[in-house]
Enzyme design. Structure first.
Site, mmCIF file in Angstrom:
data_model
loop_
_atom_site.group_PDB
_atom_site.id
_atom_site.type_symbol
_atom_site.label_atom_id
_atom_site.label_comp_id
_atom_site.label_asym_id
_atom_site.label_seq_id
_atom_site.Cartn_x
_atom_site.Cartn_y
_atom_site.Cartn_z
ATOM 1 N N TYR A 1 -25.400 -33.978 37.988
ATOM 2 C CA TYR A 1 -24.635 -33.023 37.194
ATOM 3 C C TYR A 1 -23.214 -33.517 36.905
ATOM 4 O O TYR A 1 -22.567 -33.065 35.969
ATOM 5 C CB TYR A 1 -24.533 -31.655 37.892
ATOM 6 C CG TYR A 1 -25.837 -30.871 37.912
ATOM 7 C CD1 TYR A 1 -27.008 -31.390 37.376
ATOM 8 C CD2 TYR A 1 -25.889 -29.591 38.452
ATOM 9 C CE1 TYR A 1 -28.185 -30.679 37.400
ATOM 10 C CE2 TYR A 1 -27.068 -28.869 38.473
ATOM 11 C CZ TYR A 1 -28.218 -29.424 37.952
ATOM 12 O OH TYR A 1 -29.394 -28.711 37.977
ATOM 13 N N LYS B 1 -36.127 -37.098 47.176
ATOM 14 C CA LYS B 1 -37.186 -37.727 46.375
ATOM 15 C C LYS B 1 -37.078 -39.222 46.673
ATOM 16 O O LYS B 1 -36.943 -40.065 45.780
ATOM 17 C CB LYS B 1 -36.965 -37.387 44.887
ATOM 18 C CG LYS B 1 -38.093 -37.760 43.971
ATOM 19 C CD LYS B 1 -39.321 -36.876 44.092
ATOM 20 C CE LYS B 1 -40.451 -37.385 43.234
ATOM 21 N NZ LYS B 1 -41.739 -36.761 43.504
ATOM 22 N N ASP C 1 -41.011 -32.147 45.432
ATOM 23 C CA ASP C 1 -42.206 -31.527 44.836
ATOM 24 C C ASP C 1 -43.000 -30.765 45.894
ATOM 25 O O ASP C 1 -43.486 -29.650 45.665
ATOM 26 C CB ASP C 1 -43.075 -32.576 44.114
ATOM 27 C CG ASP C 1 -43.158 -33.905 44.844
ATOM 28 O OD1 ASP C 1 -42.402 -34.111 45.816
ATOM 29 O OD2 ASP C 1 -43.981 -34.743 44.459
ATOM 30 N N ASP D 1 -30.314 -26.509 42.912
ATOM 31 C CA ASP D 1 -30.209 -25.546 41.812
ATOM 32 C C ASP D 1 -31.569 -24.886 41.592
ATOM 33 O O ASP D 1 -31.698 -23.656 41.510
ATOM 34 C CB ASP D 1 -29.774 -26.328 40.551
ATOM 35 C CG ASP D 1 -29.414 -25.438 39.390
ATOM 36 O OD1 ASP D 1 -29.476 -24.212 39.541
ATOM 37 O OD2 ASP D 1 -29.066 -25.977 38.318
ATOM 38 N N ASP E 1 -33.087 -20.981 43.353
ATOM 39 C CA ASP E 1 -33.582 -19.892 42.496
ATOM 40 C C ASP E 1 -35.023 -19.538 42.844
ATOM 41 O O ASP E 1 -35.402 -18.364 42.857
ATOM 42 C CB ASP E 1 -33.514 -20.290 41.005
ATOM 43 C CG ASP E 1 -32.189 -19.882 40.385
ATOM 44 O OD1 ASP E 1 -31.246 -19.545 41.133
ATOM 45 O OD2 ASP E 1 -32.081 -19.901 39.140
#
Ligand code: NAD
Length: 362
Positions: free
Chosen positions: A135, A190, A222, A246, A250
């Protein structure tokens, strides 16, 4: 102790008013000062984060934030949009650690789209690194590709990166938080594909040596996304980078099914924090007195625990919220058959009453 109170826009003013009433009734020694932020600040001062508001936030031990935004500001230049105030506060206060608890209250099990047995008693904490990763990494932008599948074509790119100190400090935050809970940390990465996250995994493993009393495991993102809906209760503290955090925070929040119940905190290395509900300014219900104030009231409890060293007062708020839910009171967003619907103010009244009653009866 000083708290900067920034109600913001839409339902922000209504829900923060209830959290302030709850803080007042605790009879603790702190000063609260209110300032404009977001669209309200833009209307009054021409900027969503005026210097005076930023100064107040910097000087305070903690910021209690409502929500900002309204569709009517969507046409403004990006730096003047209300939501930029949150980014400005986080950046200026150096808040690199985002805490998003996902707790499923017994009485609200029916609000989740998952089977009750999967989420009853759920209590997990997602810790997301907030100031690094893809980001913020440079370089980024658009260019003409010189290689790849389509040389000569227009392409866009971002840069994923993490430095060792950035990973070390968020890992320490996670291990410290786990010590106050069930002493388990899952680091999500990852590492099988990304250099950045192989490095992340190595650094977290190294930091873990200082926390032998906390259990650490590693999980690919994942798989973490799958496990969160398959068996969410097996997590205690989850720590991860900005982008994975992020998305997963959620996802975890939605396990509980009720956005009006979810608090959050963003902290810097001095424990100075910004505390806010996970939802936005809900312009669709603003001014109607129907918004659920509990996420903001629970954010105030997090503020007492993490920035103001008032864990006992935080417990009092949290148990008052539980007893109000147990008594059957619900705002519209969490209402179900057999419960009593109340508005924002009545819900605040009920939490205040539950705290006062406990104080009187000891
Ligand atoms: P939202 O979270 O404001 O609302 C989504 C839905 O949930 C709406 O139907 C709303 O009525 C409901 N809702 C949210 N909070 C509630 C509460 N406490 N009680 C009852 N119902 C509640 O998201 P949105 O509609 O996508 O965005 C509205 C505005 O908020 C936009 O301008 C957006 O940019 C802004 N926003 C701000 C923040 C923030 O301040 N941190 C976060 C997200 C969105």
């Amino acid at each position: 102790m000083k708290i900067a109170v920034l109600p913001g826009d839409g339902i922000g003013t209504e829900i923060v008013a209830e959290a302030v009433r709850v803080l007042d009734v605790l009879d603790l020694k702190f000063e609260m000062e209110t300032a404009l932020v977001g669209g309200a600040a833009y209307e009054a001062h021409g900027h969503p984060l005026p210097d005076s508001t930023l100064k107040l936030a910097k000087e305070a031990d903690a910021v209690l934030f409502g929500a900002v935004g309204d569709w009517k500001y969507d046409k403004l230049d990006r730096p003047l949009r209300p939501e930029q105030a949150i980014l400005g506060l986080r950046t200026n206060l150096g808040q690199f650690a985002n805490f998003r608890p996902a707790i499923c209250y017994e009485q609200l099990v029916g609000a989740s789209s998952l089977k009750p047995e999967l989420i009853a008693g759920l209590d997990i904490l997602i810790i997301r690194e907030l100031t690094g990763d893809i980001y913020f990494g440079q370089p980024r932008g658009k260019r003409v590709a010189i290689d790849g599948h389509f040389p000569g074509a227009e392409e866009a790119f971002d840069t994923m990166r993490y430095s060792k100190p950035e990973i070390e400090r968020i890992a320490r935050v996670a291990f410290e938080a786990a010590r106050k809970r069930n002493k388990r940390v899952t680091s999500v990465d990852k590492a099988n594909v990304l250099e950045t996250f192989q490095f992340w995994k190595d650094v977290v493993t190294e930091v873990h040596k200082d926390y032998p009393d906390v259990e650490l495991d590693h999980m690919y993102v994942d798989n973490a996304a799958m496990q969160l809906v398959k068996a969410p209760k097996k997590f205690d503290v989850v720590v991860t980078g900005n982008m994975f955090g992020d998305i997963l925070s959620d996802e975890a929040a939605m396990l509980t099914g009720s956005i009006g119940m979810l608090p959050s905190a963003s902290l810097n290395s001095n424990k100075q924090g910004l505390y806010e509900p996970s939802h936005g300014s809900a312009p669709d219900i603003a001014g109607q007195g129907v918004a659920n104030p509990l996420a903001t009231i629970l954010s105030a409890a997090m503020m007492l625990r993490f920035s103001l060293d008032q864990a006992e007062a935080a417990d009092r708020i949290e148990s008052a919220v539980k007893s109000v839910l147990a008594s059957g009171l619900r705002t519209a967003d969490i209402w179900s058959e057999g419960t009593t619907q109340v508005g924002t103010r009545e819900m605040g009244d009920a939490v205040v009453a539950a705290i006062t009653k406990k104080t009187i009866t000891g």
